[in-house]
Design an enzyme around this catalytic site. Structure first.
Site, PDB file in Angstrom:
ATOM      1  CE1 TYR A 193     -76.265  26.288  35.211  1.00  0.00           C
ATOM      2  CE2 TYR A 193     -78.397  26.360  36.314  1.00  0.00           C
ATOM      3  CZ  TYR A 193     -77.622  25.998  35.228  1.00  0.00           C
ATOM      4  OH  TYR A 193     -78.197  25.341  34.185  1.00  0.00           O
ATOM      5  CB  THR A 195     -81.592  28.931  37.779  1.00  0.00           C
ATOM      6  OG1 THR A 195     -80.737  27.971  38.409  1.00  0.00           O
ATOM      7  CG2 THR A 195     -81.862  28.516  36.347  1.00  0.00           C
ATOM      8  CE  LYS A 196     -78.656  26.787  41.987  1.00  0.00           C
ATOM      9  NZ  LYS A 196     -77.456  25.968  41.954  1.00  0.00           N
ATOM     10  CB  THR A 197     -80.416  34.138  45.044  1.00  0.00           C
ATOM     11  OG1 THR A 197     -79.096  33.923  45.576  1.00  0.00           O
ATOM     12  CG2 THR A 197     -81.362  33.075  45.580  1.00  0.00           C
TER      13      THR A 197
END
Ligand SMILES: *Cc1c(COP(=O)(O)O)cnc(C)c1O
Length: 399
Positions: A193, A195-197
Protein backbone atom coordinates in the site's frame (compact mmCIF):
# COMPACT_ATOMS: atom_id res chain seq x y z
CA UNK A 1 -4.69 10.86 6.31
CA UNK A 2 -5.14 14.49 5.31
CA UNK A 3 -3.22 15.55 2.23
CA UNK A 4 -2.56 19.25 1.90
CA UNK A 5 -1.93 21.22 -1.23
CA UNK A 6 1.67 22.08 -0.56
CA UNK A 7 1.84 24.72 -3.28
CA UNK A 8 -0.73 26.83 -1.51
CA UNK A 9 1.51 27.20 1.54
CA UNK A 10 4.62 29.31 1.89
CA UNK A 11 7.87 27.39 2.07
CA UNK A 12 8.47 27.91 5.78
CA UNK A 13 4.93 26.83 6.66
CA UNK A 14 4.90 23.89 4.26
CA UNK A 15 2.86 21.12 5.77
CA UNK A 16 4.88 18.00 6.49
CA UNK A 17 2.66 15.06 5.57
CA UNK A 18 2.54 12.01 7.81
CA UNK A 19 3.73 9.75 4.99
CA UNK A 20 5.00 10.02 1.42
CA UNK A 21 6.03 7.34 -1.08
CA UNK A 22 9.60 7.38 -2.43
CA UNK A 23 9.38 6.75 -6.18
CA UNK A 24 12.64 7.08 -8.14
CA UNK A 25 13.52 7.44 -11.81
CA UNK A 26 14.06 3.70 -12.18
CA UNK A 27 10.53 2.93 -11.01
CA UNK A 28 9.17 5.54 -13.43
CA UNK A 29 11.23 4.21 -16.36
CA UNK A 30 10.10 0.65 -15.64
CA UNK A 31 6.44 1.69 -15.57
CA UNK A 32 6.87 3.54 -18.88
CA UNK A 33 8.58 0.47 -20.35
CA UNK A 34 5.63 -1.65 -19.25
CA UNK A 35 3.10 0.81 -20.64
CA UNK A 36 4.86 0.73 -24.00
CA UNK A 37 5.26 -3.05 -23.99
CA UNK A 38 1.64 -3.83 -24.75
CA UNK A 39 1.34 -6.07 -21.67
CA UNK A 40 -0.24 -4.34 -18.68
CA UNK A 41 -1.67 -7.11 -16.55
CA UNK A 42 0.05 -10.05 -14.80
CA UNK A 43 3.07 -11.04 -16.87
CA UNK A 44 6.84 -11.04 -16.98
CA UNK A 45 7.33 -8.08 -14.65
CA UNK A 46 5.14 -9.65 -12.00
CA UNK A 47 7.07 -12.90 -12.29
CA UNK A 48 10.35 -11.00 -12.01
CA UNK A 49 9.10 -9.22 -8.88
CA UNK A 50 7.95 -12.51 -7.34
CA UNK A 51 11.27 -14.19 -8.07
CA UNK A 52 13.28 -11.34 -6.55
CA UNK A 53 10.99 -11.26 -3.51
CA UNK A 54 11.27 -15.01 -2.88
CA UNK A 55 15.07 -14.76 -3.20
CA UNK A 56 15.30 -11.84 -0.78
CA UNK A 57 13.16 -13.49 1.89
CA UNK A 58 14.66 -16.93 1.26
CA UNK A 59 11.42 -18.82 0.61
CA UNK A 60 10.29 -21.15 -2.16
CA UNK A 61 7.14 -19.36 -3.28
CA UNK A 62 6.15 -15.70 -3.51
CA UNK A 63 2.78 -14.85 -5.06
CA UNK A 64 2.01 -11.27 -5.99
CA UNK A 65 -1.49 -9.96 -5.39
CA UNK A 66 -3.34 -6.67 -5.68
CA UNK A 67 -3.38 -5.99 -1.92
CA UNK A 68 -2.09 -7.15 1.43
CA UNK A 69 -5.67 -7.91 2.38
CA UNK A 70 -5.93 -10.29 -0.60
CA UNK A 71 -2.69 -11.91 0.57
CA UNK A 72 -4.12 -12.52 4.05
CA UNK A 73 -7.43 -13.73 2.62
CA UNK A 74 -5.86 -16.26 0.26
CA UNK A 75 -3.45 -17.46 2.95
CA UNK A 76 -6.39 -18.40 5.17
CA UNK A 77 -8.30 -19.80 2.19
CA UNK A 78 -5.36 -22.03 1.30
CA UNK A 79 -5.43 -23.41 4.84
CA UNK A 80 -9.06 -24.40 4.32
CA UNK A 81 -10.44 -22.04 6.97
CA UNK A 82 -14.23 -21.98 6.86
CA UNK A 83 -17.42 -21.69 8.93
CA UNK A 84 -17.01 -23.27 12.42
CA UNK A 85 -13.31 -22.37 12.50
CA UNK A 86 -11.81 -19.87 14.92
CA UNK A 87 -8.79 -17.72 14.14
CA UNK A 88 -6.79 -15.88 16.80
CA UNK A 89 -5.44 -12.41 16.14
CA UNK A 90 -4.56 -9.22 17.96
CA UNK A 91 -7.27 -6.70 18.85
CA UNK A 92 -4.70 -3.99 18.18
CA UNK A 93 -4.36 -3.96 14.41
CA UNK A 94 -5.90 -2.70 11.21
CA UNK A 95 -9.27 -4.23 10.44
CA UNK A 96 -7.85 -6.11 7.42
CA UNK A 97 -6.10 -8.57 9.77
CA UNK A 98 -9.51 -9.68 11.03
CA UNK A 99 -12.01 -8.98 8.23
CA UNK A 100 -10.47 -11.76 6.13
CA UNK A 101 -11.52 -14.23 8.84
CA UNK A 102 -15.12 -13.12 8.30
CA UNK A 103 -14.74 -13.35 4.48
CA UNK A 104 -14.46 -17.11 5.09
CA UNK A 105 -17.33 -17.08 7.61
CA UNK A 106 -14.97 -18.10 10.40
CA UNK A 107 -14.85 -16.25 13.73
CA UNK A 108 -11.96 -14.18 15.11
CA UNK A 109 -10.78 -14.59 18.69
CA UNK A 110 -9.13 -11.35 19.72
CA UNK A 111 -6.33 -11.20 22.26
CA UNK A 112 -4.98 -8.19 24.14
CA UNK A 113 -1.45 -6.88 23.65
CA UNK A 114 1.87 -6.46 25.32
CA UNK A 115 1.83 -2.66 25.83
CA UNK A 116 5.60 -2.43 25.27
CA UNK A 117 5.67 -4.00 21.81
CA UNK A 118 2.02 -3.42 20.74
CA UNK A 119 2.06 -7.07 19.58
CA UNK A 120 -0.33 -9.72 20.79
CA UNK A 121 0.42 -10.93 24.31
CA UNK A 122 1.79 -14.43 23.85
CA UNK A 123 0.92 -15.20 27.48
CA UNK A 124 -2.78 -14.98 26.58
CA UNK A 125 -2.54 -17.38 23.63
CA UNK A 126 -2.75 -20.68 25.46
CA UNK A 127 -5.70 -19.61 27.59
CA UNK A 128 -7.56 -18.50 24.45
CA UNK A 129 -6.79 -21.78 22.69
CA UNK A 130 -7.89 -23.90 25.67
CA UNK A 131 -11.10 -21.97 26.24
CA UNK A 132 -12.32 -22.29 22.66
CA UNK A 133 -13.19 -25.12 20.29
CA UNK A 134 -12.02 -25.37 16.69
CA UNK A 135 -9.16 -22.92 16.86
CA UNK A 136 -7.30 -23.42 13.59
CA UNK A 137 -4.96 -20.51 12.91
CA UNK A 138 -3.01 -17.78 14.72
CA UNK A 139 -2.41 -14.48 12.89
CA UNK A 140 0.41 -12.58 14.62
CA UNK A 141 0.76 -8.98 13.41
CA UNK A 142 4.24 -7.44 13.60
CA UNK A 143 3.05 -3.98 14.57
CA UNK A 144 5.19 -1.07 13.33
CA UNK A 145 7.78 -3.61 12.13
CA UNK A 146 8.60 -4.94 15.60
CA UNK A 147 8.71 -8.74 15.29
CA UNK A 148 6.42 -10.86 17.45
CA UNK A 149 8.12 -13.56 19.50
CA UNK A 150 7.88 -16.18 16.77
CA UNK A 151 9.65 -18.89 18.79
CA UNK A 152 6.96 -18.89 21.44
CA UNK A 153 4.12 -18.52 18.93
CA UNK A 154 5.39 -21.43 16.81
CA UNK A 155 5.97 -23.55 19.90
CA UNK A 156 2.36 -23.02 21.03
CA UNK A 157 1.00 -23.51 17.48
CA UNK A 158 2.92 -26.75 17.26
CA UNK A 159 1.67 -28.01 20.61
CA UNK A 160 -1.97 -27.42 19.64
CA UNK A 161 -1.56 -28.29 15.92
CA UNK A 162 -2.45 -24.80 14.73
CA UNK A 163 -1.29 -23.01 11.59
CA UNK A 164 0.38 -19.60 11.63
CA UNK A 165 -0.30 -16.85 9.08
CA UNK A 166 1.84 -13.79 9.70
CA UNK A 167 0.51 -10.32 8.94
CA UNK A 168 3.75 -8.73 7.80
CA UNK A 169 2.13 -5.60 6.34
CA UNK A 170 4.59 -3.56 8.46
CA UNK A 171 7.42 -6.06 8.58
CA UNK A 172 9.55 -5.73 5.45
CA UNK A 173 12.52 -6.06 6.02
CA UNK A 174 12.06 -7.05 9.68
CA UNK A 175 14.05 -10.05 10.93
CA UNK A 176 13.50 -12.44 13.82
CA UNK A 177 16.40 -14.66 14.91
CA UNK A 178 18.30 -13.15 11.97
CA UNK A 179 15.88 -14.49 9.41
CA UNK A 180 13.47 -12.31 7.50
CA UNK A 181 9.86 -12.42 8.61
CA UNK A 182 8.39 -14.86 6.11
CA UNK A 183 10.55 -17.79 7.25
CA UNK A 184 8.68 -18.63 10.43
CA UNK A 185 4.94 -19.18 9.98
CA UNK A 186 3.15 -21.36 7.42
CA UNK A 187 2.30 -18.38 5.22
CA UNK A 188 3.20 -14.68 5.45
CA UNK A 189 1.38 -11.71 3.91
CA UNK A 190 2.95 -8.34 2.98
CA UNK A 191 1.35 -5.10 1.85
CA UNK A 192 2.65 -2.62 -0.73
CA UNK A 193 0.00 0.00 0.00
CA UNK A 194 1.12 3.60 -0.67
CA UNK A 195 2.28 4.25 2.91
CA UNK A 196 4.05 0.93 3.53
CA UNK A 197 7.82 0.32 3.63
CA UNK A 198 7.90 -0.38 -0.11
CA UNK A 199 4.98 0.40 -2.38
CA UNK A 200 3.35 -0.56 -5.66
CA UNK A 201 0.50 1.93 -5.08
CA UNK A 202 -1.74 -0.96 -4.14
CA UNK A 203 -0.37 -4.48 -3.91
CA UNK A 204 0.58 -7.40 -1.74
CA UNK A 205 2.57 -10.61 -1.62
CA UNK A 206 2.10 -13.93 0.11
CA UNK A 207 5.07 -16.24 0.70
CA UNK A 208 5.28 -19.87 1.75
CA UNK A 209 7.54 -22.90 1.44
CA UNK A 210 4.50 -25.13 0.97
CA UNK A 211 3.89 -26.01 -2.69
CA UNK A 212 0.26 -26.99 -2.16
CA UNK A 213 -0.64 -23.68 -0.53
CA UNK A 214 1.19 -21.84 -3.33
CA UNK A 215 -0.71 -23.77 -5.99
CA UNK A 216 -4.06 -23.05 -4.33
CA UNK A 217 -3.27 -19.33 -4.10
CA UNK A 218 -2.11 -19.28 -7.73
CA UNK A 219 -5.51 -20.66 -8.72
CA UNK A 220 -7.65 -18.59 -6.36
CA UNK A 221 -6.05 -15.26 -7.18
CA UNK A 222 -7.38 -15.44 -10.73
CA UNK A 223 -10.99 -16.65 -10.87
CA UNK A 224 -10.15 -20.22 -9.89
CA UNK A 225 -8.53 -20.74 -13.27
CA UNK A 226 -5.91 -23.45 -12.95
CA UNK A 227 -3.11 -21.45 -14.54
CA UNK A 228 -2.20 -17.77 -14.83
CA UNK A 229 -3.17 -15.58 -17.76
CA UNK A 230 0.50 -15.33 -18.47
CA UNK A 231 0.83 -19.09 -18.77
CA UNK A 232 -2.24 -19.16 -20.98
CA UNK A 233 -0.55 -16.87 -23.42
CA UNK A 234 2.79 -18.62 -23.41
CA UNK A 235 1.81 -22.30 -23.02
CA UNK A 236 1.36 -24.53 -26.03
CA UNK A 237 -2.33 -25.16 -25.28
CA UNK A 238 -4.76 -23.29 -27.52
CA UNK A 239 -4.74 -19.64 -26.48
CA UNK A 240 -8.47 -19.53 -25.86
CA UNK A 241 -8.51 -22.55 -23.54
CA UNK A 242 -8.74 -22.41 -19.74
CA UNK A 243 -10.27 -24.43 -16.95
CA UNK A 244 -12.19 -23.08 -13.97
CA UNK A 245 -11.77 -25.36 -10.96
CA UNK A 246 -13.08 -23.13 -8.14
CA UNK A 247 -15.03 -19.88 -7.60
CA UNK A 248 -11.85 -17.81 -7.30
CA UNK A 249 -11.15 -14.13 -6.83
CA UNK A 250 -9.72 -11.27 -8.94
CA UNK A 251 -6.62 -10.59 -6.90
CA UNK A 252 -3.75 -10.71 -9.41
CA UNK A 253 -1.07 -8.00 -9.50
CA UNK A 254 -0.63 -5.96 -12.69
CA UNK A 255 2.74 -5.58 -14.43
CA UNK A 256 2.33 -1.83 -14.00
CA UNK A 257 2.34 -2.28 -10.22
CA UNK A 258 5.10 -4.91 -10.35
CA UNK A 259 7.27 -2.41 -12.28
CA UNK A 260 7.28 -0.24 -9.17
CA UNK A 261 7.81 -3.26 -6.92
CA UNK A 262 10.94 -4.50 -8.73
CA UNK A 263 12.82 -1.27 -8.04
CA UNK A 264 11.30 -0.58 -4.64
CA UNK A 265 12.53 -4.00 -3.55
CA UNK A 266 16.08 -3.13 -4.68
CA UNK A 267 15.93 -0.17 -2.31
CA UNK A 268 14.39 -1.98 0.67
CA UNK A 269 17.59 -2.00 2.78
CA UNK A 270 18.47 1.63 1.99
CA UNK A 271 14.94 2.63 2.91
CA UNK A 272 15.20 0.74 6.21
CA UNK A 273 18.55 2.36 7.05
CA UNK A 274 17.10 5.80 6.49
CA UNK A 275 14.04 5.10 8.66
CA UNK A 276 16.21 3.53 11.37
CA UNK A 277 18.35 6.65 11.39
CA UNK A 278 15.26 8.85 11.87
CA UNK A 279 14.11 6.54 14.67
CA UNK A 280 17.51 6.93 16.38
CA UNK A 281 17.34 10.71 16.08
CA UNK A 282 13.85 10.74 17.61
CA UNK A 283 14.84 8.39 20.40
CA UNK A 284 17.95 10.46 21.25
CA UNK A 285 15.98 13.71 21.23
CA UNK A 286 13.01 12.47 23.25
CA UNK A 287 14.84 11.41 26.40
CA UNK A 288 13.43 12.91 29.62
CA UNK A 289 10.12 13.91 28.08
CA UNK A 290 6.73 12.74 29.41
CA UNK A 291 6.35 9.97 26.87
CA UNK A 292 7.18 6.31 26.36
CA UNK A 293 9.45 5.51 23.43
CA UNK A 294 8.97 2.53 21.12
CA UNK A 295 11.02 -0.56 21.89
CA UNK A 296 13.87 -1.36 19.54
CA UNK A 297 14.59 -4.70 17.87
CA UNK A 298 16.35 -7.48 19.76
CA UNK A 299 20.16 -7.47 19.34
CA UNK A 300 21.22 -8.75 15.89
CA UNK A 301 17.70 -8.32 14.53
CA UNK A 302 16.24 -5.63 12.26
CA UNK A 303 13.21 -3.45 12.93
CA UNK A 304 11.63 -2.21 9.69
CA UNK A 305 10.56 1.05 11.41
CA UNK A 306 7.41 1.27 9.33
CA UNK A 307 5.95 3.30 12.20
CA UNK A 308 7.44 5.31 15.05
CA UNK A 309 4.80 5.15 17.79
CA UNK A 310 5.19 7.20 20.95
CA UNK A 311 2.89 6.92 23.98
CA UNK A 312 2.18 10.16 25.82
CA UNK A 313 2.44 10.01 29.60
CA UNK A 314 -0.98 11.54 30.30
CA UNK A 315 -0.33 11.57 34.06
CA UNK A 316 2.36 14.16 33.47
CA UNK A 317 0.51 16.23 30.88
CA UNK A 318 -2.35 18.72 30.91
CA UNK A 319 -3.39 17.79 27.36
CA UNK A 320 -4.95 14.70 25.80
CA UNK A 321 -3.55 12.71 22.90
CA UNK A 322 -6.09 14.34 20.57
CA UNK A 323 -5.00 17.82 21.68
CA UNK A 324 -1.36 16.87 21.10
CA UNK A 325 -2.26 15.89 17.52
CA UNK A 326 -4.04 19.23 17.08
CA UNK A 327 -0.97 21.12 18.29
CA UNK A 328 1.27 19.14 15.93
CA UNK A 329 -1.08 19.96 13.08
CA UNK A 330 -1.00 23.66 13.99
CA UNK A 331 2.77 23.44 13.68
CA UNK A 332 2.30 21.99 10.19
CA UNK A 333 3.15 18.38 11.02
CA UNK A 334 1.02 15.40 10.07
CA UNK A 335 0.69 12.55 12.56
CA UNK A 336 -1.54 9.50 12.79
CA UNK A 337 -2.94 6.99 15.29
CA UNK A 338 -2.18 3.29 14.95
CA UNK A 339 -4.56 1.75 15.79
CA UNK A 340 -8.13 2.20 16.92
CA UNK A 341 -8.48 -1.24 18.61
CA UNK A 342 -10.93 -3.42 16.77
CA UNK A 343 -13.17 -3.94 19.80
CA UNK A 344 -14.04 -0.22 19.67
CA UNK A 345 -15.09 -0.38 16.01
CA UNK A 346 -18.87 -0.60 15.54
CA UNK A 347 -18.87 -3.77 13.45
CA UNK A 348 -16.63 -5.80 15.77
CA UNK A 349 -18.02 -4.27 18.97
CA UNK A 350 -21.65 -4.95 18.04
CA UNK A 351 -21.12 -8.39 16.54
CA UNK A 352 -19.33 -9.71 19.65
CA UNK A 353 -20.87 -7.39 22.28
CA UNK A 354 -17.51 -5.99 23.37
CA UNK A 355 -17.07 -3.48 26.16
CA UNK A 356 -14.23 -0.97 25.77
CA UNK A 357 -12.60 -2.43 28.92
CA UNK A 358 -12.52 -5.98 27.55
CA UNK A 359 -9.00 -5.32 26.21
CA UNK A 360 -7.52 -2.97 28.84
CA UNK A 361 -3.95 -2.89 27.50
CA UNK A 362 -5.06 -2.08 23.95
CA UNK A 363 -7.36 0.64 25.28
CA UNK A 364 -4.59 2.10 27.45
CA UNK A 365 -2.17 2.29 24.53
CA UNK A 366 -4.80 3.62 22.13
CA UNK A 367 -5.57 6.60 24.40
CA UNK A 368 -1.90 7.59 24.48
CA UNK A 369 -0.38 6.59 21.15
CA UNK A 370 0.72 8.87 18.31
CA UNK A 371 2.64 7.90 15.15
CA UNK A 372 5.20 10.45 14.01
CA UNK A 373 6.35 10.91 10.39
CA UNK A 374 9.15 8.45 9.52
CA UNK A 375 9.81 8.15 5.81
CA UNK A 376 12.76 8.16 3.48
CA UNK A 377 12.06 11.48 1.80
CA UNK A 378 12.27 13.41 5.06
CA UNK A 379 15.17 15.83 5.19
CA UNK A 380 17.28 16.35 8.33
CA UNK A 381 15.64 19.74 8.67
CA UNK A 382 12.20 18.11 8.63
CA UNK A 383 13.25 15.54 11.24
CA UNK A 384 14.49 18.42 13.40
CA UNK A 385 11.19 20.22 12.90
CA UNK A 386 9.28 17.20 14.23
CA UNK A 387 11.66 16.90 17.18
CA UNK A 388 11.36 20.59 18.04
CA UNK A 389 7.56 20.49 17.80
CA UNK A 390 7.24 17.41 20.03
CA UNK A 391 9.64 18.82 22.62
CA UNK A 392 7.94 22.21 22.65
CA UNK A 393 4.38 20.89 22.96
CA UNK A 394 5.26 18.39 25.68
CA UNK A 395 7.32 20.91 27.66
CA UNK A 396 4.63 23.58 27.43
CA UNK A 397 1.96 21.23 28.74
CA UNK A 398 3.86 19.33 31.35
CA UNK A 399 2.32 19.24 34.83
C1 LIG B 1 -1.97 -2.09 5.48
C2 LIG B 1 -2.32 -3.26 6.33
C3 LIG B 1 -2.97 -4.40 5.83
C4 LIG B 1 -3.62 -4.45 4.48
O1 LIG B 1 -2.85 -4.13 3.42
P1 LIG B 1 -3.52 -3.58 2.06
O2 LIG B 1 -2.42 -3.75 1.07
O3 LIG B 1 -3.89 -2.15 2.31
O4 LIG B 1 -4.69 -4.43 1.75
C5 LIG B 1 -3.10 -5.50 6.65
N1 LIG B 1 -2.68 -5.48 7.93
C6 LIG B 1 -2.09 -4.40 8.47
C7 LIG B 1 -1.62 -4.47 9.88
C8 LIG B 1 -1.90 -3.25 7.70
O5 LIG B 1 -1.35 -2.16 8.25
Amino acid sequence: MVLYNQNSMSKSKKFLPFALPDIGEEEIAEVVDTLKSGWLTTGRKTMQFEKAFAELIGVKHALALNSGTAALHLALEALGVGPEDKVITSVYTFTASAEIIRYLEAEPLFVDINPETFNLDVNLLEKTIRENQNVKVIIPVHIAGQACDMNRILEIADRYSLKVVEDAAHALPTTFDQKFIGNHGDLTAYSFYATKTITTGEGGMVVTDNGQYAERIRTMRLHGINSDVFDRYTSDKPKWYYEVVAPGFKYNMTDVAASLGIHQLNRVHDFQKKRASIARQYTDAFQNLPLKLPVVARPADTHSWHLYMIQLDLDQLTISRDQFIEFMSEKGIGTSVHFIPLHLQPYWRDRYGFDSKDFPKALHVFERVVSLPIYTRMTDEQVDRVIAAVRKILSNHRI
